[in-house]
Design a protein around this motif. Structure first.
Motif, PDB file in Angstrom:
ATOM      1  N   ASN A  94       0.823  -1.211   0.000  1.00  0.00           N
ATOM      2  CA  ASN A  94       0.000   0.000   0.000  1.00  0.00           C
ATOM      3  C   ASN A  94       0.858   1.263   0.000  1.00  0.00           C
ATOM      4  O   ASN A  94       0.512   2.263  -0.651  1.00  0.00           O
ATOM      5  CB  ASN A  94      -0.937   0.004   1.213  1.00  0.00           C
ATOM      6  N   LYS A  95       1.973   1.186   0.690  1.00  0.00           N
ATOM      7  CA  LYS A  95       2.894   2.327   0.709  1.00  0.00           C
ATOM      8  C   LYS A  95       3.458   2.593  -0.686  1.00  0.00           C
ATOM      9  O   LYS A  95       3.529   3.749  -1.129  1.00  0.00           O
ATOM     10  CB  LYS A  95       4.024   2.051   1.709  1.00  0.00           C
ATOM     11  N   LEU A  96       3.849   1.528  -1.386  1.00  0.00           N
ATOM     12  CA  LEU A  96       4.375   1.694  -2.745  1.00  0.00           C
ATOM     13  C   LEU A  96       3.295   2.228  -3.683  1.00  0.00           C
ATOM     14  O   LEU A  96       3.576   3.085  -4.535  1.00  0.00           O
ATOM     15  CB  LEU A  96       4.915   0.361  -3.273  1.00  0.00           C
ATOM     16  N   LEU A  97       2.072   1.720  -3.539  1.00  0.00           N
ATOM     17  CA  LEU A  97       0.991   2.135  -4.439  1.00  0.00           C
ATOM     18  C   LEU A  97       0.551   3.574  -4.190  1.00  0.00           C
ATOM     19  O   LEU A  97       0.035   4.239  -5.095  1.00  0.00           O
ATOM     20  CB  LEU A  97      -0.195   1.187  -4.292  1.00  0.00           C
ATOM     21  N   GLU A  98       0.760   4.063  -2.974  1.00  0.00           N
ATOM     22  CA  GLU A  98       0.466   5.465  -2.676  1.00  0.00           C
ATOM     23  C   GLU A  98       1.566   6.394  -3.176  1.00  0.00           C
ATOM     24  O   GLU A  98       1.300   7.551  -3.523  1.00  0.00           O
ATOM     25  CB  GLU A  98       0.297   5.654  -1.162  1.00  0.00           C
ATOM     26  N   LYS A  99       2.782   5.873  -3.249  1.00  0.00           N
ATOM     27  CA  LYS A  99       3.926   6.678  -3.675  1.00  0.00           C
ATOM     28  C   LYS A  99       4.087   6.673  -5.195  1.00  0.00           C
ATOM     29  O   LYS A  99       4.457   7.691  -5.801  1.00  0.00           O
ATOM     30  CB  LYS A  99       5.197   6.127  -3.015  1.00  0.00           C
ATOM     31  N   PHE A 100       3.820   5.520  -5.828  1.00  0.00           N
ATOM     32  CA  PHE A 100       4.129   5.346  -7.245  1.00  0.00           C
ATOM     33  C   PHE A 100       2.890   4.998  -8.063  1.00  0.00           C
ATOM     34  O   PHE A 100       1.917   4.431  -7.549  1.00  0.00           O
ATOM     35  CB  PHE A 100       5.137   4.196  -7.432  1.00  0.00           C
ATOM     36  N   THR A 101       2.969   5.296  -9.344  1.00  0.00           N
ATOM     37  CA  THR A 101       2.099   4.692 -10.349  1.00  0.00           C
ATOM     38  C   THR A 101       2.995   3.913 -11.292  1.00  0.00           C
ATOM     39  O   THR A 101       3.943   4.474 -11.870  1.00  0.00           O
ATOM     40  CB  THR A 101       1.306   5.747 -11.136  1.00  0.00           C
ATOM     41  N   PHE A 102       2.727   2.621 -11.409  1.00  0.00           N
ATOM     42  CA  PHE A 102       3.551   1.738 -12.235  1.00  0.00           C
ATOM     43  C   PHE A 102       2.857   1.474 -13.567  1.00  0.00           C
ATOM     44  O   PHE A 102       1.646   1.207 -13.608  1.00  0.00           O
ATOM     45  CB  PHE A 102       3.781   0.394 -11.537  1.00  0.00           C
ATOM     46  N   CYS A 103       3.623   1.527 -14.630  1.00  0.00           N
ATOM     47  CA  CYS A 103       3.158   1.074 -15.944  1.00  0.00           C
ATOM     48  C   CYS A 103       4.175   0.066 -16.460  1.00  0.00           C
ATOM     49  O   CYS A 103       5.331   0.418 -16.725  1.00  0.00           O
ATOM     50  CB  CYS A 103       3.029   2.234 -16.918  1.00  0.00           C
ATOM     51  N   ALA A 104       3.752  -1.189 -16.573  1.00  0.00           N
ATOM     52  CA  ALA A 104       4.661  -2.265 -16.976  1.00  0.00           C
ATOM     53  C   ALA A 104       4.212  -2.867 -18.299  1.00  0.00           C
ATOM     54  O   ALA A 104       3.017  -3.096 -18.519  1.00  0.00           O
ATOM     55  CB  ALA A 104       4.689  -3.356 -15.901  1.00  0.00           C
ATOM     56  N   ILE A 105       5.182  -3.096 -19.167  1.00  0.00           N
ATOM     57  CA  ILE A 105       4.961  -3.889 -20.383  1.00  0.00           C
ATOM     58  C   ILE A 105       5.738  -5.181 -20.166  1.00  0.00           C
ATOM     59  O   ILE A 105       6.960  -5.215 -20.350  1.00  0.00           O
ATOM     60  CB  ILE A 105       5.448  -3.166 -21.651  1.00  0.00           C
ATOM     61  N   PRO A 106       5.078  -6.256 -19.746  1.00  0.00           N
ATOM     62  CA  PRO A 106       5.815  -7.465 -19.369  1.00  0.00           C
ATOM     63  C   PRO A 106       6.424  -8.217 -20.538  1.00  0.00           C
ATOM     64  O   PRO A 106       7.352  -8.995 -20.345  1.00  0.00           O
ATOM     65  CB  PRO A 106       4.771  -8.311 -18.648  1.00  0.00           C
ATOM     66  N   MET A 107       5.906  -8.009 -21.753  1.00  0.00           N
ATOM     67  CA  MET A 107       6.467  -8.720 -22.914  1.00  0.00           C
ATOM     68  C   MET A 107       6.309  -7.835 -24.147  1.00  0.00           C
ATOM     69  O   MET A 107       5.272  -7.841 -24.810  1.00  0.00           O
ATOM     70  CB  MET A 107       5.775 -10.067 -23.128  1.00  0.00           C
ATOM     71  N   LEU A 108       7.356  -7.052 -24.431  1.00  0.00           N
ATOM     72  CA  LEU A 108       7.296  -6.124 -25.558  1.00  0.00           C
ATOM     73  C   LEU A 108       7.382  -6.846 -26.900  1.00  0.00           C
ATOM     74  O   LEU A 108       6.839  -6.369 -27.900  1.00  0.00           O
ATOM     75  CB  LEU A 108       8.431  -5.103 -25.444  1.00  0.00           C
TER      76      LEU A 108
END
Length: 384
Positions: A94-108
């Motif tokens: 929850n701490k990470l999700l409040e601090k960051f917004t992640f955008c991941a492309i797991p398989m380009l």
């Protein structure tokens, strides 16, 4: 935080090994798509979907992509392990999700993943296409970058077993790079942020794999995606998942990539980053090509009627056979092999070499042979 326990708890058990395809991860993406976090952001050459996954509400935006090279799957596994942490509901998550917004492309590069090749289906290295943008996958990566406007980029790769951490005689199990942003390889504010982040991750990894962290070559090439994003002013970190002894499936290395991700984001979230860590960064051993998969020492060979004592090396070739990766050992070099190491080393102590191919080791032949006609080696290893 006990990283070993965290990894054991959140390791994604449905994926493993070296051959990871879109088919392997699609069920995971479906499971994660509880609130439209998964999006098709483009198509590959063969028309396969390229997915992004977004999670978090924080102001600091983190952009991660893996399997830009289709045969480099270790970081994809670690990325899903990390995503499991983010979905765990723990205080840390929850701490990470409040601090960051992640955008991941797991398989380009899903086509390259299926074919188990570095390149895409058009035989183009996507990591040399960041300027021309000739390939659909390159355009997808750049378009997502421009839309997301990240504060940090994580460029996730694998590297071959040939790399060692400097002159330590140890493999480069994990390597990092803060790519250059210009020909002079100068340090600006953006690159320094990447350097400081690497220093944090290296400090943690040294407790687990001392002397097995490398620093990748920072020669500038604007055609490489990391150099381009660094040039555009976004701190970018290159991850290279390398070899750990006897870990050709890269399941142990996977764990250390996970450790690096967790420790880096923890430090960022707590503002626990030592500023201007350039000296510590430069003390990380430079990657060197010093390893073979096999080295055989003090071998007696009969060469045109003359007996000599020499050494030779063999290297695995990874071959996709019936949807499985097979490791086939081939002789790659004969000679002194000075300043080189083997992940497997055998001292023959003058034992005589024979084989079914012509009597002495030749490059590109399979590493199947005998010593003193009674010790049989098959595919590089002693057959018991």
């Amino acid at each position: 935080m006990i990283l070993e326990e965290l990894f054991s708890l959140h390791k994604e058990q449905t994926i493993g090994g070296r051959y990871l395809t879109l088919e392997s991860i699609t069920p995971l993406l479906k499971k994660l798509n509880t609130n439209n976090q998964v999006e098709v952001i483009g198509k590959s050459v063969f028309g396969e979907p390229i997915y992004s996954y977004k999670i978090g509400t924080g102001e600091t935006r983190i952009y991660l992509w893996s399997q830009m090279h289709g045969n480099e799957s270790t970081t994809t596994k670690a990325l899903f392990d990390f995503i499991n942490v983010l979905n765990s509901g723990s205080d840390f998550a929850n701490k990470l999700l409040e601090k960051f917004t992640f955008c991941a492309i797991p398989m380009l590069n899903p086509d390259g993943a299926k074919l188990y090749t570095r390149e895409n289906a058009n035989k183009v290295d996507l990591n040399r296409d960041s300027q021309q943008l000739t390939q659909p996958e390159s355009k997808v990566l750049r378009a997502a970058f421009e839309e997301f406007k990240p504060h940090y980029c994580y460029n996730l790769h694998d590297q071959r077993t040939i790399f060692g951490a400097g002159d330590t005689g140890k493999p480069a199990t994990v390597s990092f790079l803060a790519p250059a942003y210009n020909e002079g390889r100068e340090i600006n504010e953006s690159r320094m942020k990447a350097i400081d982040l690497i220093v944090v991750m290296n400090d943690v990894l040294q407790d687990y794999i001392p002397g097995q962290v490398g620093r990748f070559d920072d020669s500038f090439n604007i055609n490489c995606i990391g150099d381009t994003f660094q040039y555009l002013g976004v701190p970018t970190v290159l991850f290279e998942a390398g070899h750990y002894p006897n870990d050709y499936e890269r399941e142990i290395t996977r764990k250390y990539i996970f450790f690096a991700l967790i420790s880096g984001f923890k430090a960022l979230s707590e503002n626990d980053i030592v500023v201007s860590g350039i000296n510590k960064y430069l003390k990380i051993s430079q990657n060197k090509v010093v390893f073979y998969d096999f080295i055989y020492k003090n071998i007696k060979i009969n060469y045109d009627g003359i007996e000599i004592i020499t050494n030779f090396a063999a290297q695995y070739k990874e071959e996709l056979i019936e949807n499985k990766i097979c490791f086939t050992a081939y002789v790659t070099e004969v000679g002194e092999l000075e300043n080189h190491y083997g992940h497997f080393e055998y001292d023959a102590k003058g034992a005589e070499y024979t084989d079914d191919f012509g009597g002495f080791p030749k490059t590109s032949q399979k590493a199947d042979f005998y010593l003193n006609k009674n010790i049989k080696f098959v595919n590089g290893l002693i057959k018991r």
